[in-house]
Scaffold this active site. Structure first.
Site: not given
Length: 981
Positions: A398, A400, A402, A434-435
């Protein structure tokens, strides 16, 4: 048994021989025993013994108690490996020579400063617990004698279209003890030059490398020992830009080639040599040479750039904060972007495919609101000057997180006014939140989205989208705890699942409710302030939250939820005593197959609401880990019903006696109970029926009696998911009309909400009504409601008329899936043409799913060939489409499973042997079977195609097949009788 004896003997030998005063007779007897054992065992057993002995060796020498003696470990490992090589070759004479040399080598070393006899006894006690099934694990971990401090990484990607790169990495390291080797991670890289320059010498040492492909290690040796202190490791290397969806891999959007990284959980080692474990944190200064007509991004802003004659440019990026290798990211490709700044002046950019930058606006505005919210909540400002978010055409997950460069699947970042559903728009908000939360601390997503978009009622949806999702696999015997020791990279991929994420989030929600928002916020801020840029363990967080909440035993409570798998079933009985109510509560582990597990116990906060106060916690109970407890609830009249688990905050199921359950039904009917509680009652009853604690007819009666007039999205999502599960089991029904009767039941249950919503948006309706409409129409259509099918066909055909009428995106899936189910070849070709024309990834996925939902077996076979055609379908979508076909009906499952068996090697080649896509195939394709014969077939196939990544998923699938078979065996007749009335 021979393997176990050999392992124990060798392990004892390893420990005994390290002492200076070795008794010659004792060691000689041991040698003879080992030699005898070795002649009686298979090569496979010797390899298992070797792996376990090497693990014990490493554990012994590198433990804190024994001084972390890396040099001695390395020498011992070499000697021990020689012994096992001869065992495998079955050369008994050389075995004895090898072992005597092994003993002699260590006999010459200095006397250890601890008692030999205690050492032997303790080690033997430990080793007698070793099993024959041990595999390589701790030997794959890096030693801690060499610590990276800073990476200066240069990547030359100027030959992007040839899919090759060159690189140079200079790693500043701190060496803690004398070493002969430096061990780091490297996979599929060609290391062409290696030097080590100590800070206190003028000339570098040249290094040679031995690659350990199995453990993904590069063992670099020098001509002399390296003393403790600081130095720089210089490595030149080159490699291929792979076509798998991890590491540094290629992407393609239309005809434009690009490249990006996906290093989580342990794939940085495929892009540059590094210490690729999360605890080895360092700073990174990265430079990239790339074609100058393309966008080149990295974690940090560009510091400088240099133009070259061959239409390339070298970008030097600013140095990162201290971070793990899996958070390093860089992307090269053709992109547009939109930008803004938040209230703290952080530069935010959303990168989109060229010509589609308006699709990044929703994510951009969402980010601009969420970043300041998190900064205030955590008490720590976002630590970087920019955050880039980029939609990658080929992306296997979905998103990432970073640091500073967050990568996304296109569907979860881009919002198109003409094609994006309300559900996808909500998903974008959740995933962006979320990220961004990961830039500080995970699992606070719902707080942020609720702050920015309160109309989504996101906390209510949490129970059906998150809590319910983890409780299904966590009820299996082959679940796992949230906290689990990781011994090798494949285990990381294996546990990135609904337990780790969804149960982890649910525990955080439980904790937040238990200690209150103020204490939670204070404790979390203090934790982040202390451990920013450092390694931390779970207990560090619990400690800060305990102090903030003044609950010293918080860790004891939470460890029962994070360190053991599963969750409890609370069986409740009651007795009225005047104006008080006596509750008796018994806890056992809830298991999906209905079996008993007497070992696990939890410490459980329980909030209770009543008829008089249906949305307040009237009584707060606490089960302290005992099997049974009694609680006297004061001032609860005989006419008051009571319900445990207010707002579904607790991670447990409740088994009420019929009298208690019947008394709560009016609270469901008049909706005085919250949606979370209405959700909770029926989902617990469904799980109890599935596990044979109750009859399914009790559940179906409850839905008819109490939920016929339900109008909440969250409640219906849960009901529909559960009825779909039971419906799929009835594909294998032995009574001919069970499936049709059950489909009619579903349509009847949905008739009221269907008549309210119909097909088109109502004036001033909320976002949840739009999402619920698509859900209801889909179920009515695929379960045979004639009027719904007729309207779906009409709207579908209008797409191909001269006055082409677009379908509202919120009901598009309902239309596509309905027409596909009973469609013919013409329908298939029309859907295929729409797929090829689709301009968004979201629309392509909708259509690809529909292509896999035909009842006609011949069309199913056509679909299967089409979805695995890499010229038609992106690699990231093959598996989800195949799983969709397997889940459609019995024929689809048979066809998909046959394809998987015949093409398994191809599937492994496409994704790589350690990729999560393989887990997805295993867990969701054959899991629809119901017979023991099919379970045996699945087990045998994967035994013949062994992959450690799939060990736990296979066990889960076999358990699920067994449970589905039990449901059919136990309940089909009673359900058929009930539906026939």
């Amino acid at each position: 048994m021979h393997c176990k004896i050999l392992t124990i003997n060798l392990a004892v030998l390893i420990v005994v021989c390290n002492g200076r005063f070795v008794e010659e007779t004792k060691s000689h007897d041991l040698l003879e025993t080992i030699k005898h054992d070795s002649l009686a065992i298979s090569k496979k057993s010797v390899n298992i013994a070797r792996d376990r002995a090497l693990e014990i060796l490493r554990d012994y020498y590198l433990s804190a108690d024994h001084g972390n003696e890396l040099d001695r470990y390395i020498q011992a490992r070499r000697s021990l490996t020689d012994i096992f090589d001869d065992l495998v070759s079955n050369k008994p004479k050389r075995i004895a020579d090898d072992i005597r040399e092994f003993l002699r080598d260590f006999d010459e070393r200095k006397e250890m400063e601890f008692d030999r006899e205690d050492r032997v006894d303790n080690s033997f006690n430990f080793m007698t617990n070793i099993t024959d099934t041990a595999a390589r694990d701790l030997t794959a971990r890096l030693p801690t004698t060499v610590i990276p401090l800073h990476y200066q990484l240069y990547k030359d990607v100027s030959q992007l279209e040839q899919y090759v790169f060159q690189g140079i990495v200079d790693i500043d390291v701190k060496i803690n003890a004398i070493v002969h080797e430096i061990i780091l991670n490297s996979v599929d890289l060609n290391l062409t030059k290696i030097e080590y320059q100590s800070s206190d010498t003028s000339s570098p040492l040249n290094g040679s490398v031995e690659l350990n492909d199995e453990d993904e290690l590069a063992i670099i040796r020098f001509g002399q020992p390296i003393n403790p202190g600081n130095g720089r490791l210089h490595i030149e290397f080159n490699g291929i830009i792979e076509d798998e969806l991890h590491g540094f891999y290629r992407t393609k959007d239309k005809n434009q080639i690009g490249a990006c990284t996906q290093f989580e959980p342990a794939y940085a080692r495929r892009a540059f040599p590094c210490f690729d474990e999360p605890s080895f944190k360092a700073k990174f200064t990265i430079s990239i040479r790339a074609p100058k007509h393309l966008t080149t991004l990295c974690n940090m802003p560009v510091k400088s750039q240099q133009q070259h004659d061959n239409n390339t440019c070298t970008y030097e990026f600013e140095t990162t904060p201290t971070m793990s290798t899996y958070l390093v990211a860089y992307v090269i490709g053709a992109y547009d972007y939109v930008e803004t700044r938040d209230s703290n002046n952080v530069l935010i950019r959303v990168y989109t495919p060229v010509g589609k930058k308006e699709r990044g606006l929703f994510a951009l505005h969402t980010t601009a609101k969420i970043l300041p919210f998190y900064a205030e909540y955590f008490g720590i400002k976002y630590p970087l000057s920019k955050v880039d978010m980029i939609a990658i055409a080929d992306f296997g997950s979905g998103a990432m997180e970073n640091w500073g460069l967050i990568t996304y699947h296109e569907t979860y970042l881009l919002v198109d006014a003409q094609n994006t559903t309300q559900e996808t728009k909500q998903d974008v908000a959740l995933i962006v939140a979320h990220e961004l939360a990961h830039q500080w601390f995970g699992n606070l997503v719902f707080l942020a989205v609720d702050h920015v978009y309160p109309e989504y009622d996101i906390w209510t949806q949490f129970v059906s989208d998150t809590l319910a999702l983890c409780m299904i696999p966590d009820a299996l015997h082959h679940s796992h705890p949230i906290e689990i020791d990781i011994k090798k990279p494949s285990e990381i991929s294996e546990i990135f699942d609904d337990i780790t994420y969804e149960k982890g989030s649910s525990v955080i929600r439980l904790l937040h409710a238990y200690i209150g928002d103020e204490a939670f916020r204070t404790g979390l801020a203090n934790y982040l302030a202390e451990y920013s840029y450092k390694n931390a363990i779970t207990e560090n967080l619990w400690s800060h939250l305990s102090r903030a909440s003044k609950r010293p035993h918080l860790s004891d409570i939470l460890s029962t939820w994070t360190k053991q798998m599963g969750y409890p079933l609370l069986t409740v009985t009651q007795e009225q005593r005047g104006n008080d109510r006596l509750l008796k509560i018994e806890q056992t582990r809830f298991l999906a197959d209905g079996s008993a597990d007497g070992a696990a116990r939890w410490k459980i906060p329980i909030n209770i609401c009543t008829k008089s106060n249906p949305n307040e916690s009237v009584h707060q109970l606490f089960m302290n880990g005992e099997d049974q407890q009694e609680f006297l609830l004061e001032k609860v009249s005989e006419s008051d019903w009571i319900k445990l688990n207010l707002f579904s905050v607790g991670i447990y199921r409740v088994n009420y006696p019929h009298c208690m359950l019947d008394s709560i039904i009016p609270g469901i009917q008049d909706q005085s109970l919250s949606p979370q509680d209405r959700f909770n009652i029926q989902t617990d009853l469904y799980a109890l029926a599935r596990s044979n604690h109750m009859n399914y007819t009790d559940y179906l009666k409850l839905l008819r009696q109490a939920y016929r007039h339900e109008d909440n999205l969250t409640v219906w999502k849960s009901i529909i998911k559960q009825l779909t599960d039971l419906n799929s089991i009835f594909d294998y029904a032995s009574i001919n009309n069970t499936k049709k009767l059950f489909q009619a039941y579903i349509c009847d249950l949905l008739s009221n909400i269907h008549s309210k919503l119909l097909w088109d948006p109502l004036p001033n309706e909320g976002s949840q009504a739009a999402m619920l409409r698509g859900l209801v129409l889909t179920q009515m259509g695929i379960n045979g409601h004639n009027r719904t099918r007729e309207e779906a066909r009409k709207r579908f055909e209008n797409l191909f008329t001269t006055n082409r009428q677009a379908i509202n995106p919120n009901i598009r899936s309902a239309v596509y899936l309905t027409v596909a189910q009973t469609g013919n070849t013409d329908t298939f070709e029309k859907l295929k043409s729409l797929y090829r024309e689709a301009d968004t990834q979201e629309e392509r996925i909708r259509l690809l799913t529909a292509l896999c939902r035909f009842d006609d077996p011949n069309i199913q076979r056509q679909a299967l060939e089409y979805i695995w055609d890499e010229n038609e379908v992106r690699k990231q979508d093959h598996v989800s489409a195949c799983v969709s076909l397997a889940g459609h009906n019995r024929h689809g499952c048979e066809i998909a499973w046959k394809y998987i068996q015949e093409n398994w090697d191809k599937i492994e080649d496409i994704y790589g042997e350690t990729d999560n896509h393989l887990i997805h195939v295993v867990e969701h394709a054959p899991s629809h079977f119901v017979t023991k014969e099919r379970a045996d077939e699945v087990e045998k196939f994967y035994a013949d195609h062994s992959n450690p990544l799939l060990d736990r998923p296979i066990k889960k699938v076999l358990e699920q097949i067994k449970i589905r078979g039990l449901v059919l065996e136990r309940h089909e007749r009673s359900i058929n009788d009930f539906l026939s009335l």
